[in-house]
Scaffold this motif. Structure first.
Motif, mmCIF file in Angstrom:
data_model
loop_
_atom_site.group_PDB
_atom_site.id
_atom_site.type_symbol
_atom_site.label_atom_id
_atom_site.label_comp_id
_atom_site.label_asym_id
_atom_site.label_seq_id
_atom_site.Cartn_x
_atom_site.Cartn_y
_atom_site.Cartn_z
ATOM 1 N N ASP A 189 0.820 0.185 9.082
ATOM 2 C CA ASP A 189 2.007 0.850 9.684
ATOM 3 C C ASP A 189 2.510 0.281 10.937
ATOM 4 N N ALA A 190 1.533 -0.273 11.904
ATOM 5 C CA ALA A 190 1.716 -0.824 13.218
ATOM 6 C C ALA A 190 2.373 -2.204 12.966
ATOM 7 N N THR A 191 2.015 -2.783 11.829
ATOM 8 C CA THR A 191 2.513 -4.393 11.541
ATOM 9 C C THR A 191 4.041 -4.241 11.226
ATOM 10 N N ASP A 192 4.091 -3.161 10.504
ATOM 11 C CA ASP A 192 5.536 -2.974 9.820
ATOM 12 C C ASP A 192 6.599 -2.889 10.947
ATOM 13 N N ARG A 193 6.069 -1.904 11.699
ATOM 14 C CA ARG A 193 6.996 -1.482 12.921
ATOM 15 C C ARG A 193 7.242 -2.763 14.051
ATOM 16 N N TRP A 194 6.179 -3.715 14.367
ATOM 17 C CA TRP A 194 6.176 -4.760 15.201
ATOM 18 C C TRP A 194 6.694 -5.969 15.023
ATOM 19 N N TRP A 195 6.619 -6.150 13.670
ATOM 20 C CA TRP A 195 7.076 -7.567 13.087
ATOM 21 C C TRP A 195 8.168 -8.001 13.608
ATOM 22 N N TRP A 196 9.342 -7.224 13.220
ATOM 23 C CA TRP A 196 10.753 -7.680 13.211
ATOM 24 C C TRP A 196 11.163 -7.808 14.781
#
Ligand SMILES: [Fe+2]
Ligand SMILES: [Fe+2]
Length: 318
Positions: A189-196
């Motif tokens: 979840d954290a990766t999904d939010r911070w990647w872009w």
């Protein structure tokens, strides 16, 4: 010596220093544009370090163990130190630190848009270390060769500390990935939010970055935004695989012809919206910084009074 040199001579000396790949130092003559650009870049960088303490600082009291708390405290304290070196570097160009802070808290000077996103679960601390500090390293390693000496030297120490930040984040995520299903979901979840938002840290695409050419000519900047972004993607994809998370981009794939990973289109409307002040946490971040600055007024007054007193004491003794 400067008094006897005419402006064209000074300019030739400046250009020669840049061409030789030598460093510009505080007392050297520089064109006004160079001074302004350098002050703006250093100030924005300093502001980013200081504002960047907030998203993670938010988790210090809720860190899950003493070890994690000690690591996080050290990391957030490093960021404060980075801000302080950088404000000092800006002062060597004639900037006034109080004025720079004033510009930050009144929204007249920017900081990295990445810090306007919230930290929703403890995995965010790990992902910030991995992706945000990772992107900062990509941006900053070439700045160790910036033409402005005090900035380049500050960057050497900062980069060493950033690499600790990146490792602690990755190690935290590795630990969570070996934990429960719920912990793995938190990391994803954290990766999904911070990647872009991490990809946006490199700034607008080269075609929309009008100052890049001048900054490259002055050796303030060594690579373009798109080059650095590509370097970050190429470095991060194998790390995501080792970690066992999926980067949220269906177009992400290795391109053997280019020898790089291709990736999807960045939402530049979101970038502009967050940069212009309408991101999820902009108002909160600046308000928090302003309150901290106002609450610290008595400390600055006391320090100034103490310095004046010891100066008077020294003068009397002399
Ligand atoms: Fe930093
Ligand atoms: Fe950092």
């Amino acid at each position: 010596m400067t008094a006897t040199l005419s402006e064209p001579d000074l300019e030739r000396h400046f250009e020669g220093t840049i061409a030789r790949d030598a460093r510009i130092e505080p007392r050297d003559w520089v064109p006004e544009g160079y001074r302004k650009t350098m002050i703006r870049q250093i100030a924005q960088h300093a502001h980013s370090e200081i504002i960047g303490m907030q998203p993670e600082g938010n988790w210090i009291t809720r860190a899950p163990s003493l070890r994690r708390k000690a690591i996080l405290l050290a990391k957030v304290q490093d960021e404060a130190g980075h801000g302080l070196y950088l404000y000092s570097a800006a002062e060597t160009l004639g900037a006034d630190r109080a004025e720079l802070t004033e510009k930050l808290v009144t929204g007249r000077q920017k900081y990295s848009s990445i810090f306007n996103y919230p930290t929703l679960n403890f995995a965010d601390v790990g992902v910030i270390g991995w992706l945000v500090d990772g992107a900062a390293i990509c941006n900053q390693v070439p700045l160790c060769r910036s033409s402005y000496g005090p900035y380049a030297r500050a960057m050497i120490r900062i980069c060493k500390e950033e690499s600790f930040h990146q490792r602690q984040g990755y190690e935290l995520l590795m630990t969570m990935m070996k934990g429960t299903e719920q912990q793995r979901r938190m990391v994803q979840d954290a990766t999904d939010r911070w990647w872009w938002p991490s990809l946006m840290m490199f700034g607008p695409p080269d075609a929309d970055s009008p100052n890049t050419a001048q900054s490259m000519a002055w050796k303030i900047k060594r690579h373009t935004n798109d080059e650095l972004r590509q370097r970050f993607v190429d470095m991060t994809v194998p790390q995501a695989e080792a970690l066992g998370v999926t980067l949220p981009d269906p177009e992400l794939r290795w391109n053997p012809e280019r020898g790089h990973y291709d990736f999807g289109e960045i939402d530049w409307t979101e970038f502009k919206r967050v940069l212009s002040g309408a991101g999820p946490c902009n108002a909160e971040r600046v308000a928090h910084r302003r309150a901290a600055h106002e609450n610290g007024a008595w400390v600055r007054e006391a320090a100034a009074a103490h310095a004046a007193k010891s100066r008077r004491g020294r003068e009397k003794a002399a």
